[in-house]
Design a protein around this motif. Structure first.
Motif, PDB file in Angstrom:
ATOM      1  N   SER A  50       0.837  -1.219  -0.133  1.00  0.00           N
ATOM      2  CA  SER A  50      -0.044   0.023  -0.045  1.00  0.00           C
ATOM      3  C   SER A  50       1.053   1.362  -0.229  1.00  0.00           C
ATOM      4  CB  SER A  50      -1.020   0.083   1.235  1.00  0.00           C
ATOM      5  OG  SER A  50      -1.693   1.358   1.351  1.00  0.00           O
ATOM      6  N   ARG A  51       0.521   2.173  -0.781  1.00  0.00           N
ATOM      7  CA  ARG A  51       1.376   3.437  -0.765  1.00  0.00           C
ATOM      8  C   ARG A  51       0.699   4.454   0.196  1.00  0.00           C
ATOM      9  NH1 ARG A  51       3.237   5.293  -6.571  1.00  0.00           N
ATOM     10  NH2 ARG A  51       4.713   6.191  -5.334  1.00  0.00           N
ATOM     11  N   ALA A  52      -0.322   3.971   0.948  1.00  0.00           N
ATOM     12  CA  ALA A  52      -0.900   5.026   2.034  1.00  0.00           C
ATOM     13  C   ALA A  52       0.123   5.168   3.230  1.00  0.00           C
ATOM     14  CB  ALA A  52      -2.223   4.699   2.450  1.00  0.00           C
ATOM     15  N   ARG A  53       0.265   6.207   3.475  1.00  0.00           N
ATOM     16  CA  ARG A  53       1.437   6.451   4.694  1.00  0.00           C
ATOM     17  C   ARG A  53       0.673   6.400   5.950  1.00  0.00           C
ATOM     18  NH1 ARG A  53       6.230   8.795   2.656  1.00  0.00           N
ATOM     19  NH2 ARG A  53       6.700   9.928   4.777  1.00  0.00           N
ATOM     20  N   PRO A  54       1.168   5.588   6.924  1.00  0.00           N
ATOM     21  CA  PRO A  54       0.786   5.821   8.292  1.00  0.00           C
ATOM     22  C   PRO A  54       0.804   6.987   8.903  1.00  0.00           C
ATOM     23  CG  PRO A  54       2.968   4.981   8.346  1.00  0.00           C
ATOM     24  CD  PRO A  54       2.644   5.024   6.854  1.00  0.00           C
ATOM     25  N   VAL A  55      -0.348   7.599   9.627  1.00  0.00           N
ATOM     26  CA  VAL A  55      -0.685   8.852  10.105  1.00  0.00           C
ATOM     27  C   VAL A  55      -0.668   8.490  11.703  1.00  0.00           C
ATOM     28  CG1 VAL A  55      -2.053  10.870  10.339  1.00  0.00           C
ATOM     29  CG2 VAL A  55      -1.698   9.687   8.123  1.00  0.00           C
ATOM     30  N   PRO A  56      -0.109   8.948  12.511  1.00  0.00           N
ATOM     31  CA  PRO A  56      -0.471   8.893  14.012  1.00  0.00           C
ATOM     32  C   PRO A  56      -1.597   9.703  14.040  1.00  0.00           C
ATOM     33  CG  PRO A  56       2.005   9.537  13.868  1.00  0.00           C
ATOM     34  CD  PRO A  56       1.156   9.787  12.173  1.00  0.00           C
ATOM     35  N   ARG A  57      -2.451   9.192  15.075  1.00  0.00           N
ATOM     36  CA  ARG A  57      -3.763   9.930  15.650  1.00  0.00           C
ATOM     37  C   ARG A  57      -3.972   9.438  16.915  1.00  0.00           C
ATOM     38  NH1 ARG A  57      -7.875   6.614  16.044  1.00  0.00           N
ATOM     39  NH2 ARG A  57      -7.873   4.638  15.407  1.00  0.00           N
ATOM     40  N   ALA A  58      -4.526  10.688  17.287  1.00  0.00           N
ATOM     41  CA  ALA A  58      -4.932  10.646  19.150  1.00  0.00           C
ATOM     42  C   ALA A  58      -6.224   9.719  18.975  1.00  0.00           C
ATOM     43  CB  ALA A  58      -4.952  11.878  19.431  1.00  0.00           C
TER      44      ALA A  58
END
Length: 137
Positions: free
Chosen positions: A89-97
């Motif tokens: 997957s080319r979707a980058r991981p995004v930290p979320r609260a």
């Protein structure tokens, strides 16, 4: 465990394994990290590395595509190890609260807290999410 050992430019070996993109692969990835760190005498960061790879595999299982992922553990310096998970997957991981009461969503915050550095490298076929851990000795 069917893992591959290769020599790196740093002269230190690396360990890698292709795993099915399923939740049970996190346990196999943790074993791979623990074996590599024990082989390199870096037991002091084995648990941190195991937690990190578990979180990275969990993210790939949840968000990636196709049926497999690749886990790579490589020694980039005498006391530094890079733990990485590659997926299609080319979707980058995004930290979320995470919201109150949510059980998930804290993985990347945990990775950032345990690692000396972490990031995502885009590839034509997908991405590699990595984290570095540094031994204390």
């Amino acid at each position: 465990m069917n893992m591959t050992t290769t020599s790196r430019a740093t002269g230190h070996p690396g360990y890698s394994e292709t795993l099915p993109r399923e939740p049970g692969s996190a346990a196999t990835a943790r074993r791979l990290v623990r074996v590599a760190l024990a082989a390199w005498g870096l037991d002091d960061v084995a648990e941190d590395g195991a937690v990190i790879v578990s979180e990275l595999v969990s993210n790939a299982v949840r968000h990636a595509r196709r049926e497999s992922i690749r886990v790579v553990v490589e020694r980039t310096a005498v006391r530094t190890v890079r733990v990485a998970v590659a997926d299609f997957s080319r979707a980058r991981p995004v930290p979320r609260a995470p919201g109150n009461g949510e059980e998930g969503g804290r993985g990347l915050f945990l990775v950032a807290a345990l690692a000396t550095a972490w990031g995502t490298d885009e590839r034509q076929w997908g991405k590699v999410v990595w984290a570095d851990v540094e031994g204390r000795g």
